[in-house]
Enzyme design. Structure first.
Site, PDB file in Angstrom:
ATOM      1  N   SER A 113      39.377  50.064  33.483  1.00 17.45           N
ATOM      2  CA  SER A 113      38.848  48.720  33.266  1.00 17.45           C
ATOM      3  C   SER A 113      38.452  48.013  34.560  1.00 17.45           C
ATOM      4  CB  SER A 113      39.859  47.912  32.464  1.00 17.45           C
ATOM      5  OG  SER A 113      39.307  46.699  32.054  1.00 17.45           O
ATOM      6  N   HIS A 114      39.101  46.894  34.853  1.00 11.23           N
ATOM      7  CA  HIS A 114      38.726  46.070  36.000  1.00 11.23           C
ATOM      8  C   HIS A 114      39.495  46.452  37.251  1.00 11.23           C
ATOM      9  CE1 HIS A 114      42.009  44.671  33.621  1.00 11.23           C
ATOM     10  NE2 HIS A 114      42.524  44.146  34.719  1.00 11.23           N
ATOM     11  N   ASP A 278      33.056  43.579  33.417  1.00 11.38           N
ATOM     12  CA  ASP A 278      33.997  44.330  34.260  1.00 11.38           C
ATOM     13  C   ASP A 278      33.637  45.815  34.360  1.00 11.38           C
ATOM     14  OD1 ASP A 278      34.646  45.046  31.667  1.00 11.38           O
ATOM     15  OD2 ASP A 278      36.758  45.351  32.143  1.00 11.38           O
ATOM     16  N   ASP A 280      34.383  48.610  32.822  1.00 11.32           N
ATOM     17  CA  ASP A 280      33.957  49.383  31.647  1.00 11.32           C
ATOM     18  C   ASP A 280      33.172  48.549  30.637  1.00 11.32           C
ATOM     19  OD1 ASP A 280      36.299  47.935  31.122  1.00 11.32           O
ATOM     20  OD2 ASP A 280      36.825  49.236  29.459  1.00 11.32           O
ATOM     21  N   ASP A 282      33.782  45.714  28.940  1.00 11.02           N
ATOM     22  CA  ASP A 282      34.299  45.018  27.760  1.00 11.02           C
ATOM     23  C   ASP A 282      34.691  43.562  28.034  1.00 11.02           C
ATOM     24  OD1 ASP A 282      36.536  45.681  29.195  1.00 11.02           O
ATOM     25  OD2 ASP A 282      37.588  46.707  27.566  1.00 11.02           O
ATOM     26  N   ARG A 283      34.797  43.195  29.315  1.00  5.39           N
ATOM     27  CA  ARG A 283      35.141  41.800  29.617  1.00  5.39           C
ATOM     28  C   ARG A 283      33.896  40.984  29.955  1.00  5.39           C
ATOM     29  NH1 ARG A 283      40.824  41.341  32.829  1.00  5.39           N
ATOM     30  NH2 ARG A 283      41.981  42.648  31.396  1.00  5.39           N
ATOM     31  N   LYS A 377      36.437  44.802  22.573  1.00  2.00           N
ATOM     32  CA  LYS A 377      35.832  43.597  23.123  1.00  2.00           C
ATOM     33  C   LYS A 377      34.549  44.026  23.811  1.00  2.00           C
ATOM     34  CE  LYS A 377      38.993  43.551  27.089  1.00  2.00           C
ATOM     35  NZ  LYS A 377      40.373  43.912  26.775  1.00  2.00           N
TER      36      LYS A 377
HETATM   37  C1  G1P Z   1      45.478  42.879  30.224  1.00  2.00           C
HETATM   38  C2  G1P Z   1      45.146  41.610  29.473  1.00  2.00           C
HETATM   39  C3  G1P Z   1      44.954  41.896  28.005  1.00  2.00           C
HETATM   40  C4  G1P Z   1      43.886  42.967  27.831  1.00  2.00           C
HETATM   41  C5  G1P Z   1      44.234  44.190  28.665  1.00  2.00           C
HETATM   42  C6  G1P Z   1      43.122  45.230  28.628  1.00  2.00           C
HETATM   43  O1  G1P Z   1      46.681  43.421  29.734  1.00  2.00           O
HETATM   44  O2  G1P Z   1      46.150  40.640  29.659  1.00  2.00           O
HETATM   45  O3  G1P Z   1      44.604  40.726  27.346  1.00  2.00           O
HETATM   46  O4  G1P Z   1      43.764  43.333  26.486  1.00  2.00           O
HETATM   47  O5  G1P Z   1      44.444  43.811  30.022  1.00  2.00           O
HETATM   48  O6  G1P Z   1      41.920  44.734  29.139  1.00  2.00           O
HETATM   49  P1  G1P Z   1      48.107  43.210  30.471  1.00  2.00           P
HETATM   50  O7  G1P Z   1      47.941  43.714  31.864  1.00  2.00           O
HETATM   51  O8  G1P Z   1      48.363  41.732  30.454  1.00  2.00           O
HETATM   52  O9  G1P Z   1      49.096  43.981  29.640  1.00  2.00           O
HETATM   53 ZN    ZN Z   2      37.704  46.443  30.657  1.00  4.11          ZN
END
Ligand code: G1P
Ligand code: ZN
Length: 544
Positions: A113-114, A278, A280, A282-283, A377
């Site tokens: 992800s990010h 982000d 991938d 999705d954000r 998302k």
């Molecule tokens: C974090 C975000 C959550 C999101 C996830 C994946 O998870 O808080 O809302 O779904 O990344 O993108 P966390 O690190 O808080 O468990």
């Molecule tokens: Zn992501």
């Protein structure tokens, strides 16, 4: 083509977290580490034998190598058709779209992800099920159980496949289809949004936008959809070429990491609309000129305006938000007379509600929003939703949001993250809060009266599954809230997240600074959890 059995040994740290198995690249490079986890997926998902599997990732370091491993292991494990995005790329929402469209039995998304990429950065694997969504806990636990015993994996001997050429080829019995990663997704977006109207908005000459792809996977999607199809002028998309190390940055669309668009949307010369996605895809982060839309507000505004958007013209059935997300959308749901569900953090908890048609829109405070168009998302979807809305209402982002507050009141919101703290201290902090819960209701904390205090537990209304210990909630009589939870996606130590929300009905007060409004709650939250004494930190690492 001969399938061979290669001996390994089980790893005991392959339990998927909030969003798949996420580790340092170096962990994934340990011999057999990646292969064992993949074998656990193949062993636990019997439908994949003789079935269709979708594969793609966010382009980060190790993406291409991992795709080649998947090709070899998928062939050895009897997958019939493997669909791969060109270059090994697929954004998370596009993967979801493709799994659904081609009725695949599942998908493997390579992404952290990010989180930063590169050889010293992070890597991750997410498994998505046939509905296109992240595997629910029953599935991830099954995969995890398999990882505890996997001591060999199946693979075939094969030279690396050229991932850059679109087309079909056979690998033994298996058909490998390399597809355009953007086309199917773009087609879906054109069904949901009024492309003609948005094109007109761009061609009018008085509307300027920026989209920061953060050197990650949404670059090709944004170039194609925003610039080619919608006619935004060249240069609208910045950092649009996916790089294995995301240009050395954090591909995280927030005010800190996407600072370039923050600057370029500021002042009289700033663009009208700016957004980022982000690693991938999705954000999303949404900005107007000199205006930041909190993700919680964004969800609420979308819900209140959905009827103005082509794909949602008939109205929305219900909404859902993760527990720590502000309650702004709850007020819209109440006004519309539709259900509003409060789920634990993580997109997978929206899955059953989306599948069963209980909700149309959902979102999280962590810069995530989406709808029933895919089971993830979706960053670019949110951007297009806003673009479409701006084109319909012909108002600025700031005008739309302040009008919204006027109608529903404003939920001021902020999140404090304390990253990389010692796991033991973080767990002790939460345990201590848990102990305090029974005595809190009815008591006063710095002038706020506690209405309820609990450790959030969720019973899925569809399958009855129960998820406990999902975060400490302290709710006050005036609608304000403090929430504490530990991150389930970190790769180093623990991350404590503290979420704060304050409700303000009076429009005269809506223009106040968030930091100023939240200050009393911040004080209560840090003192109650003894954050400084327990973690040694007087300040959070990031405030969003
Ligand atoms: C974090 C975000 C959550 C999101 C996830 C994946 O998870 O808080 O809302 O779904 O990344 O993108 P966390 O690190 O808080 O468990
Ligand atoms: Zn992501």
């Amino acid at each position: 083509m001969k399938s061979t059995l290669i001996c390994s040994h089980p790893f005991d740290d392959q339990r998927p977290g909030t969003s798949g198995l996420r580790k340092k690249v170096r962990d994934f490079q340990v011999p057999h580490y990646l292969e064992n986890f993949l074998q656990a997926i193949f062993d636990s998902q019997s439908d994949l034998r003789g079935g269709t599997l979708v594969v793609g990732g966010d382009g980060r370091y190790y993406n291409r190598e991992a795709v080649q491993v998947i090709i070899r292991m998928a062939a050895a494990n009897g997958v019939s058709t493997l669909i791969i995005g060109q270059g090994g790329l697929l954004s998370t929402p596009a993967a979801s779209c493709i799994i659904r469209k081609y009725q695949a039995n599942g998908g493997i998304i390579l992404s952290a992800s990010h989180n930063p990429g590169g050889p010293d950065g992070d890597f991750g694997i997410k498994f998505n099920t046939a509905n296109g969504g992240p595997a629910p806990e029953v599935v991830t636990e099954l995969i995890y159980a398999c990882t505890r015993t996997v001591d060999c994996y199946r693979s075939v001997e094969l030279d690396a496949i050229d991932l850059d050429v679109i087309g079909e080829q056979r690998v033994g019995e298996m058909l490998v289809k390399l597809i355009d990663p953007v086309a199917d997704y773009a087609e879906l977006m054109a069904k949901l949004f009024d492309f003609e109207l948005i094109r007109k908005r761009f061609s009018g000459g008085d509307f300027r936008m920026l989209f920061d792809a953060m050197h990650a996977v949404t670059g090709p999607y944004a170039h194609q959809i925003l610039e080619q199809q919608l006619g935004a002028k060249a240069g609208t998309v910045i950092n649009g070429k996916p790089k294995a190390d995301f240009g050395g940055g954090h591909p995280d669309p927030n005010l800190v990491h996407a600072h370039e668009i923050v600057e370029r949307s500021s002042g009289t010369d700033g663009v009208d609309f700016a957004a980022a996605s982000d690693g991938d895809g999705d954000r999303n982060m949404i900005l107007g000129r000199d205006f930041f839309v909190t993700p919680s507000d964004s969800l609420a505004v979308m819900a209140a305006n959905a009827h103005l958007i082509k794909g949602y013209r008939d109205g929305i059935r219900g909404v859902a938000r993760s527990m720590p997300t502000s309650q702004a959308v709850d007020r819209v749901a109440e006004h519309l007379g539709i259900s509003c569900y409060e789920t634990p953090t993580g997109w997978k908890f929206f899955g059953n509600l989306l599948d069963d048609g209980c909700i149309t829109l959902c979102g999280e405070e962590s810069f995530g929003s989406g709808s029933d168009h895919v089971q993830e998302k979706d960053g670019l979807w949110a951007v297009l939703f806003w673009l479409n809305l701006l084109a319909v209402r012909r108002q600025s982002v700031a005008e739309i949001v302040t009008e919204h507050w006027h109608t529903y009141g404003r939920n001021f919101y902020t999140r404090y993250d304390y990253e990389g703290i010692e796991i033991e201290s973080a767990e002790a902090l939460i345990a201590e809060l848990r102990k305090q819960l029974p005595r809190l209701p009815g008591s006063k904390l710095g002038g706020y009266e506690v209405e309820y205090a609990d450790d959030f537990s969720y019973t899925d209304p569809i399958d009855g599954s129960i998820s406990e210990r999902q975060g400490i909630r302290i709710g006050f009589k005036d609608g304000s809230r403090i929430v504490y939870r530990l991150s389930g996606t970190g790769t180093q130590g623990a991350t404590l997240r503290v979420y704060l929300e304050a409700y303000e009905a009076d429009p005269e007060q809506h223009g106040r600074e968030t930091a100023e409004v939240m200050a009393p709650l911040v004080k209560i939250a840090t003192e109650l959890a003894e954050i400084k004494a327990r973690t040694g930190r007087s300040d959070p690492t990031v405030i969003t």
